[in-house]
Design an enzyme around this catalytic site. Structure first.
Site, PDB file in Angstrom:
ATOM      1  CG  ASP A  95       3.634   6.218 -13.578  1.00 55.93           C
ATOM      2  OD1 ASP A  95       3.180   7.194 -14.200  1.00 55.93           O
ATOM      3  OD2 ASP A  95       4.300   5.329 -14.122  1.00 55.93           O
ATOM      4  CB  SER A  96       4.683  10.754  -9.821  1.00 58.08           C
ATOM      5  OG  SER A  96       5.964  10.143  -9.779  1.00 58.08           O
ATOM      6  N   GLY A  97       5.480   9.875 -12.991  1.00 56.71           N
ATOM      7  CA  GLY A  97       6.438  10.221 -14.031  1.00 56.71           C
ATOM      8  C   GLY A  97       7.873  10.225 -13.553  1.00 56.71           C
ATOM      9  N   GLY A  98       8.067  10.101 -12.235  1.00 54.81           N
ATOM     10  CA  GLY A  98       9.423  10.154 -11.694  1.00 54.81           C
ATOM     11  C   GLY A  98      10.336   9.078 -12.248  1.00 54.81           C
ATOM     12  CG  PHE A  99      10.725   4.228 -13.153  1.00 58.63           C
ATOM     13  CD1 PHE A  99      11.763   3.667 -12.427  1.00 58.63           C
ATOM     14  CD2 PHE A  99      10.430   3.705 -14.400  1.00 58.63           C
ATOM     15  CE1 PHE A  99      12.490   2.588 -12.930  1.00 58.63           C
ATOM     16  CE2 PHE A  99      11.145   2.629 -14.909  1.00 58.63           C
ATOM     17  CZ  PHE A  99      12.179   2.072 -14.169  1.00 58.63           C
ATOM     18  N   GLY A 219      11.604   1.843  -5.923  1.00 58.63           N
ATOM     19  CA  GLY A 219      13.038   1.600  -5.970  1.00 58.63           C
ATOM     20  C   GLY A 219      13.439   0.142  -5.914  1.00 58.63           C
ATOM     21  CG  ASP A 269       2.803  -1.146 -12.001  1.00 58.52           C
ATOM     22  OD1 ASP A 269       3.345  -0.831 -13.072  1.00 58.52           O
ATOM     23  OD2 ASP A 269       3.300  -0.867 -10.884  1.00 58.52           O
ATOM     24  CB  CYS A 307      -5.579 -21.095 -20.165  1.00 53.77           C
ATOM     25  SG  CYS A 307      -6.079 -19.358 -20.302  1.00 53.77           S
ATOM     26  CB  CYS A 309      -8.039 -16.750 -21.886  1.00 54.66           C
ATOM     27  SG  CYS A 309      -6.730 -17.181 -23.067  1.00 54.66           S
ATOM     28  CB  CYS A 312      -6.663 -21.093 -24.152  1.00 58.65           C
ATOM     29  SG  CYS A 312      -4.982 -20.556 -23.702  1.00 58.65           S
ATOM     30  CG  HIS A 338      -2.468 -16.857 -22.704  1.00 60.17           C
ATOM     31  ND1 HIS A 338      -3.303 -17.835 -22.186  1.00 60.17           N
ATOM     32  CD2 HIS A 338      -1.235 -17.093 -22.178  1.00 60.17           C
ATOM     33  CE1 HIS A 338      -2.601 -18.629 -21.399  1.00 60.17           C
ATOM     34  NE2 HIS A 338      -1.346 -18.209 -21.370  1.00 60.17           N
TER      35      HIS A 338
END
Length: 376
Positions: A95-99, A219, A269, A307, A309, A312, A338
């Site tokens: 990401d750009s770092g803006g958030f 946003g 994400d 599950c 995984c 589990c 998990h």
């Protein structure tokens, strides 16, 4: 010049319009729709790269703001870029770092040039502009990089939102001009405009003129209700090109993934699965399990009955509860593994449901078993 990424549309669910596709990047092919685990500081918390491959992760996200502060983009460049630095040979998005600039720094000053802010680590005064953000992202070397935008707060006045989105457009132009690696890094634009339909339309129209190889919806998931987020998605996503990937930023609960996919989103994400895992909350096929609760003290069953995984297959609820209660690192590793596996596997099942034109049927089955009361 060949594009750094290419989106391939494979099929569309006839009832919802959900898309099944593939995203081709310099570090591999990503099956979409996809959930991207978040590796904020060049690591997905509690997980090794080998474990991420075991669970089927094809792309992870890292954070420009945090890596700019520590260890610094020059050091990562010296290491050969993020892929080499963190020993991850699959795709990465930064990401750009803006958030983070707007959410983590209480003392900040926005100007046309960029944002002056104080580091949340040291208190040092720093400056991030579109050009600087792209310089950092070029050094980090991710396959997909995001334009530097302003993420407005919620709620915000209409005048603020309009000024903000127009500034985001101007910053997007500067990002594109500053981008030095279009051959192996795809720069995505970010649509803003708050919850206002006409402002979202304005933002999308202006960004489409810049012809980015992909577009994100920013946003959202910033405090608004879920029905409002879904409404905004419903009128924003159709504005985006059909032949390019669409990314909904910062969303990762199972219902939000279904709702986003249903409206045509390809990429997601969120820190949610690892964040709640560290508090002992696990996503399972029968709903959320707060494993630290006393009811699991003598529960010898596996965490999720459906599950397969690593967690589990090998450990009981009672053992995981003991580890979490004792603040043992292994406990949060097991719950993190998990939760990430659960979401990656959920997206695989969603892709299959789209291919079979049965997304709504699968959604109904999942919601009923997971415990969601209302199906939209």
């Amino acid at each position: 010049m060949a594009m750094a990424v290419r989106y391939e549309l494979l099929s569309i669910d006839r009832d919802t319009g959900a898309r099944r596709g593939r995203l081709h990047t310099p570090h591999g092919t990503i099956e979409t729709p996809v959930f991207m685990p978040v590796g904020t500081q060049a690591t997905v918390k509690a997980m090794s790269p080998e474990e991420l491959k075991e669970i089927g992760a094809e792309i992870i996200l890292s954070n420009t703001y945090h890596l700019f502060l520590r260890p610094g983009h020059d050091l990562v460049r010296e290491a050969g870029g993020l892929h080499s630095f963190m020993n991850w040979d699959r795709s990465i998005l930064t990401d750009s770092g803006g958030f983070q600039v707007f959410s983590l720094s209480t003392l900040r000053k926005i100007s046309e040039e960029g944002v002056e802010f104080r580091s949340h680590i040291s208190g040092e005064k720093l400056f991030l502009s579109p050009e600087k953000a792209i310089e950092v992202e070029n050094a980090l070397g991710a396959d997909i990089i995001m334009a530097f935008d302003e993420c407005p707060p919620y709620p915000a006045s209409r005048d603020y939102l309009k000024d903000s989105l127009e500034r985001t457009t101007r910053w997007a132009k500067r990002c594109k001009e500053a981008h030095r690696r279009p051959h192996d890094q795809a720069l995505f634009g970010i649509v803003q405009g708050g919850m206002e339909r006409d402002l979202r339309e304005q933002s999308a129209m202006e960004l489409l003129e810049l012809d980015f190889p992909g577009y994100a919806v920013g946003g959202l998931s910033v405090g608004e209700s879920k029905p409002l987020m879904q409404e905004v998605l419903s009128f924003t996503v159709p504005l985006l090109p059909k032949d390019k990937p669409r990314y909904l930023m910062g969303v990762g609960s199972p219902d939000d993934l279904f709702e986003g996919v249903q409206r045509g989103i390809d990429m997601f994400d969120c820190v949610l699965p690892t964040r709640i895992a560290r508090n002992g909350t696990c996503m399972t096929s029968v709903g959320k399990v707060v494993i630290r609760n006393a009811v699991y003290a003598r529960d010898w069953e596996k965490l999720d009955p459906d599950c397969d995984c690593y967690t589990c297959r090998n450990y009981s609820r009672a053992y995981i509860r003991h580890l979490i209660k004792a603040d043992e690192i292994f406990g949060l590793r097991l719950t993190s593994y998990h939760n990430l596996y659960f979401l990656v596997e959920l997206m695989r099942k969603i892709r299959l449901a789209i291919e079979q034109n049965r997304l709504l049927e699968f959604k109904k089955e999942f919601y009923s078993q997971y415990g969601y009361e209302k199906i939209i």
